[in-house]
Design an enzyme around this catalytic site. Structure first.
Site, PDB file in Angstrom:
ATOM      1  N   ASP A  93       0.834  -1.214   0.000  1.00 45.78           N
ATOM      2  CA  ASP A  93       0.000   0.000   0.000  1.00 45.78           C
ATOM      3  C   ASP A  93       0.860   1.252   0.000  1.00 45.78           C
ATOM      4  O   ASP A  93       0.480   2.272  -0.562  1.00 45.78           O
ATOM      5  CB  ASP A  93      -0.919  -0.019   1.225  1.00 45.78           C
ATOM      6  N   GLU A 112       1.111 -12.695   4.970  1.00 47.69           N
ATOM      7  CA  GLU A 112       2.105 -12.098   4.064  1.00 47.69           C
ATOM      8  C   GLU A 112       3.446 -11.915   4.784  1.00 47.69           C
ATOM      9  O   GLU A 112       4.510 -12.138   4.208  1.00 47.69           O
ATOM     10  CB  GLU A 112       1.594 -10.757   3.518  1.00 47.69           C
ATOM     11  N   LYS A 130       2.035   4.184  -5.106  1.00 47.16           N
ATOM     12  CA  LYS A 130       2.387   3.548  -3.828  1.00 47.16           C
ATOM     13  C   LYS A 130       3.700   4.073  -3.254  1.00 47.16           C
ATOM     14  O   LYS A 130       4.076   3.698  -2.143  1.00 47.16           O
ATOM     15  CB  LYS A 130       2.477   2.025  -3.995  1.00 47.16           C
TER      16      LYS A 130
HETATM   17  C1  5RP Z   1      -3.157  -7.185   1.124  1.00 55.72           C
HETATM   18  C2  5RP Z   1      -2.000  -6.338   0.752  1.00 55.72           C
HETATM   19  C3  5RP Z   1      -1.830  -6.024  -0.690  1.00 55.72           C
HETATM   20  O1  5RP Z   1      -0.672  -6.640  -1.155  1.00 55.72           O
HETATM   21  C4  5RP Z   1      -1.759  -4.531  -0.874  1.00 55.72           C
HETATM   22  O2  5RP Z   1      -2.927  -3.958  -0.343  1.00 55.72           O
HETATM   23  C5  5RP Z   1      -1.639  -4.143  -2.354  1.00 55.72           C
HETATM   24  O3  5RP Z   1      -2.796  -4.478  -3.051  1.00 55.72           O
HETATM   25  P1  5RP Z   1      -3.043  -4.036  -4.551  1.00 55.72           P
HETATM   26  O4  5RP Z   1      -1.978  -4.691  -5.376  1.00 55.72           O
HETATM   27  O5  5RP Z   1      -4.431  -4.524  -4.871  1.00 55.72           O
HETATM   28  O6  5RP Z   1      -2.959  -2.523  -4.607  1.00 55.72           O
HETATM   29  O7  5RP Z   1      -1.185  -5.948   1.559  1.00 55.72           O
HETATM   30  O8  5RP Z   1      -3.252  -7.326   2.515  1.00 55.72           O
END
Ligand code: 5RP
Length: 238
Positions: A93, A112, A130
């Site tokens: 994020d 994760e 990001k």
């Molecule tokens: C899930 C996460 C995701 O990896 C993170 O939110 C990125 O998601 P996206 O690729 O859909 O932007 O940490 O818990």
């Protein structure tokens, strides 16, 4: 969805996701992250399995990823069956210039983190939105339900506001794949990621927060663009 129908952001995610799939080779065990960007990596891995006979096993970080991998025909194994994980490919994020991360928008950050910790290398795939100069809230925090009120009090004492995450199409709080409650913590001021990560994770009842500050040395970030940008700490220290 047809490629032409992608927004510029989705296209960037696709570029990053596809690029990461190039790092995967025969015989590897791959940690499969969660989210919309790594979904592109998985789609590309499916193509490589079908067209090149690529032979890999994936270790999923969430129920969503397990279902997706199964649908795509990517063989999956449990963490206990993996001697080692060669590479984990995951989204984020927020990413700061020292490659520290905020994760957990999808409430998958506990698994994760475990899979990232078990991996030799971590590839983070993202679009340029990001990249942040400094990490900021919200910081996802997974909590054992019994401890919710205690953790809320402790987080308030650290300064800042904990907001229990509400479900969508489900009344009440979001329940993680591990059966726990997830809240989003908004620190009141700028913070040192390593210090705050440690402080939050030390609160009894917290399973884990979404600050990932300890994996930077084994992390490669791929930012999607026409020619994806690849960042490692080595490049940044030069
Ligand atoms: C899930 C996460 C995701 O990896 C993170 O939110 C990125 O998601 P996206 O690729 O859909 O932007 O940490 O818990």
């Amino acid at each position: 969805m047809n490629n032409q129908e992608f927004s510029p952001q989705e296209r960037a995610k696709q570029k990053a996701g596809y690029k990461a799939a190039e790092y995967v080779s025969n015989g590897m065990i791959i940690g499969l992250g969660t989210g919309s960007t790594v979904a592109f990596t998985m789609a590309r891995l499916k193509e490589r399995i079908e067209t090149e006979g690529l032979s890999i096993h994936g270790v999923p970080t969430s129920i969503q990823t397990m279902i997706r991998a199964t649908e795509l025909g990517i063989p999956i194994i449990g963490l206990e069956q993996a001697d080692k994980i060669d590479i984990t490919i995951d989204g984020a994020d927020q990413i700061d210039p020292k490659l520290r991360l905020i994760k957990g928008r999808g409430a998958a950050h506990v698994r994760e983190r475990i899979i990232a910790d078990a991996s030799l290398h971590l590839i983070i795939v993202a679009d340029s939105s990001k990249m942040y100069d400094t990490l900021s809230g919200p910081i996802p925090v997974e909590i054992i339900p019994f401890a919710l009120s205690h953790v809320q009090k402790r987080l308030k004492k650290l300064g800042g506001k904990p907001n229990t995450r509400e479900g969508v199409k489900k009344d009440g709080p979001v329940i993680s794949d591990n059966g726990n409650i997830v809240l989003d913590y908004y620190p009141s001021e700028r913070f040192d990621p390593i210090k705050l990560e440690t402080e939050i994770n030390m609160i009894p009842g917290v399973v884990s927060c979404g600050i990932f500050a300890e994996f930077a040395s084994k992390t490669t970030v791929i930012i999607g663009d026409e020619e994806p940008k690849i960042i490692t700490l080595l490049d940044l220290n030069q």
